[in-house]
Design an enzyme around this catalytic site. Structure first.
Site, PDB file in Angstrom:
ATOM      1  N   ILE A 244       0.898  -1.166   0.000  1.00  0.00           N
ATOM      2  CA  ILE A 244       0.000   0.000   0.000  1.00  0.00           C
ATOM      3  C   ILE A 244       0.929   1.207   0.000  1.00  0.00           C
ATOM      4  O   ILE A 244       1.563   1.511   1.010  1.00  0.00           O
ATOM      5  CB  ILE A 244      -0.925   0.011   1.227  1.00  0.00           C
ATOM      6  CG1 ILE A 244      -1.844  -1.204   1.208  1.00  0.00           C
ATOM      7  CG2 ILE A 244      -1.754   1.298   1.251  1.00  0.00           C
ATOM      8  CD1 ILE A 244      -2.791  -1.284   2.394  1.00  0.00           C
ATOM      9  N   PRO A 245       1.062   1.895  -1.140  1.00  0.00           N
ATOM     10  CA  PRO A 245       2.162   2.844  -1.316  1.00  0.00           C
ATOM     11  C   PRO A 245       1.925   4.219  -0.690  1.00  0.00           C
ATOM     12  O   PRO A 245       1.839   5.233  -1.388  1.00  0.00           O
ATOM     13  CB  PRO A 245       2.287   2.935  -2.840  1.00  0.00           C
ATOM     14  CG  PRO A 245       0.887   2.727  -3.321  1.00  0.00           C
ATOM     15  CD  PRO A 245       0.273   1.741  -2.378  1.00  0.00           C
ATOM     16  N   CYS A 246       1.862   4.251   0.637  1.00  0.00           N
ATOM     17  CA  CYS A 246       1.678   5.535   1.315  1.00  0.00           C
ATOM     18  C   CYS A 246       2.896   6.442   1.120  1.00  0.00           C
ATOM     19  O   CYS A 246       2.799   7.660   1.307  1.00  0.00           O
ATOM     20  CB  CYS A 246       1.376   5.330   2.789  1.00  0.00           C
ATOM     21  SG  CYS A 246       2.615   4.400   3.706  1.00  0.00           S
ATOM     22  N   HIS A 247       4.033   5.858   0.713  1.00  0.00           N
ATOM     23  CA  HIS A 247       5.214   6.683   0.451  1.00  0.00           C
ATOM     24  C   HIS A 247       5.011   7.590  -0.762  1.00  0.00           C
ATOM     25  O   HIS A 247       5.751   8.572  -0.938  1.00  0.00           O
ATOM     26  CB  HIS A 247       6.448   5.794   0.235  1.00  0.00           C
ATOM     27  CG  HIS A 247       6.341   4.869  -0.926  1.00  0.00           C
ATOM     28  ND1 HIS A 247       5.668   3.661  -0.862  1.00  0.00           N
ATOM     29  CD2 HIS A 247       6.809   4.962  -2.212  1.00  0.00           C
ATOM     30  CE1 HIS A 247       5.732   3.060  -2.037  1.00  0.00           C
ATOM     31  NE2 HIS A 247       6.414   3.823  -2.872  1.00  0.00           N
ATOM     32  N   ARG A 248       4.005   7.304  -1.593  1.00  0.00           N
ATOM     33  CA  ARG A 248       3.759   8.117  -2.789  1.00  0.00           C
ATOM     34  C   ARG A 248       2.879   9.334  -2.513  1.00  0.00           C
ATOM     35  O   ARG A 248       2.512  10.055  -3.445  1.00  0.00           O
ATOM     36  CB  ARG A 248       3.121   7.250  -3.885  1.00  0.00           C
ATOM     37  CG  ARG A 248       4.030   6.147  -4.374  1.00  0.00           C
ATOM     38  CD  ARG A 248       3.366   5.261  -5.407  1.00  0.00           C
ATOM     39  NE  ARG A 248       4.182   4.075  -5.681  1.00  0.00           N
ATOM     40  CZ  ARG A 248       3.742   2.982  -6.268  1.00  0.00           C
ATOM     41  NH1 ARG A 248       2.467   2.903  -6.647  1.00  0.00           N
ATOM     42  NH2 ARG A 248       4.544   1.958  -6.472  1.00  0.00           N
TER      43      ARG A 248
END
Length: 282
Positions: A244-248
């Protein structure tokens, strides 16, 4: 394994130095000296990890770059990924990640009757602690200490049964760290979350690799444009790193902001993906 972790620690040091001094474009010799490496060894180590030279990598670390990607991510980069036929390496996360929310009973009972398998693995971004129920991944967290990560998971699922064991859910999840996604398996997540959190996390899954979004844009996607603060809380509570790409998600100003697993790691993830996407487009 230890060598791989040590290499990432060196890369992280390099990213910290490059981030701090990127405006004056530090030389290869200067950065290598800070890491106590020869310029040749540093160049080779960094290029093997990032896929590009340190000099090329620097441009992905700036606020100006993030602002440009934010501006273009809903059109140019998104469309370019499809027009370039990047269905294998750049396809949307939501094509292969399915989220199953825990039932109200599982949620309220603190994981009673759940058996959770866990183990720690090496990735290009350091060690990652992975845990799964009988139905999918329930936690994936970058870690420096497996027992601390396990203690944190026990607080989330105080009534569950835990065993130190690898399983097929772990193996499919770890495939996300490969640079070639052409044969990425379907990844199943089994998460303890509110409906709003799951709604936000599904929006994160739609951000393509190499692209960025802002808290305001995610809030608009959820149908609650005034809920940026609540969205920020949901993004920060994401229990599954990288998948789940919360870094994006960055601030609207282009500032990368905080990250549950460290701001330097967030920069590393964003720049690593940007470098991978650019190398495919070239």
């Amino acid at each position: 394994m230890q060598a791989s972790v040590h290499n990432y620690q060196r890369i992280q040091q390099a990213i910290a130095y490059l981030s701090e001094h990127h405006r004056r474009q530090p030389s290869l010799n200067e950065v290598a000296e800070k890491l106590n490496l020869s310029p040749f060894h540093f160049q080779r180590l960094f290029t093997e990890w990032a896929g590009v030279s340190p000099k090329q990598f620097v441009r992905y670390l700036s606020v100006e770059y993030a602002k440009r990607v934010l501006h273009d991510s809903q059109a140019t980069l998104f469309d370019a990924a499809y027009q370039a036929g990047l269905s294998g390496t750049g396809r949307l996360h939501d094509l292969f990640v399915s989220i199953e929310g825990m039932t109200p009973g599982e949620y309220s009972r603190g994981g009673k009757l759940l058996q959770i398998d866990y183990d720690t693995y090496t990735t290009p971004f350091g060690d990652v602690f992975v845990a799964s129920t009988q139905r999918g991944i329930c936690s994936m967290a970058f870690t420096d200490n497996e027992m601390s990560s396990l203690d944190e998971l026990r607080m989330t699922f105080p009534a569950a049964t835990f065993q130190h064991k690898q399983n097929h859910f772990h193996n499919t999840a770890l495939a996300i760290f490969k640079k070639d996604w052409s044969h990425l398996p379907n990844i199943k997540l089994h998460l303890k979350a509110t409906q709003f959190q799951i709604k936000v996390w599904r929006c994160l899954l739609s951000i393509p690799e190499g692209c960025l979004s802002s808290y305001g844009k995610i809030a608009a996607q959820t149908g609650s444009p005034a809920a940026s603060r609540a969205v920020g809380t949901a993004v920060g509570s994401n229990p599954v790193a990288f998948i789940i790409p919360c870094h994006r998600v960055v601030r609207g100003s282009g500032v990368y902001g905080d990250y549950r697993w460290g701001s330097l790691r967030k920069k590393a993830l964003i720049a690593w993906e940007a470098a991978a996407l650019d190398s495919i487009k070239e």
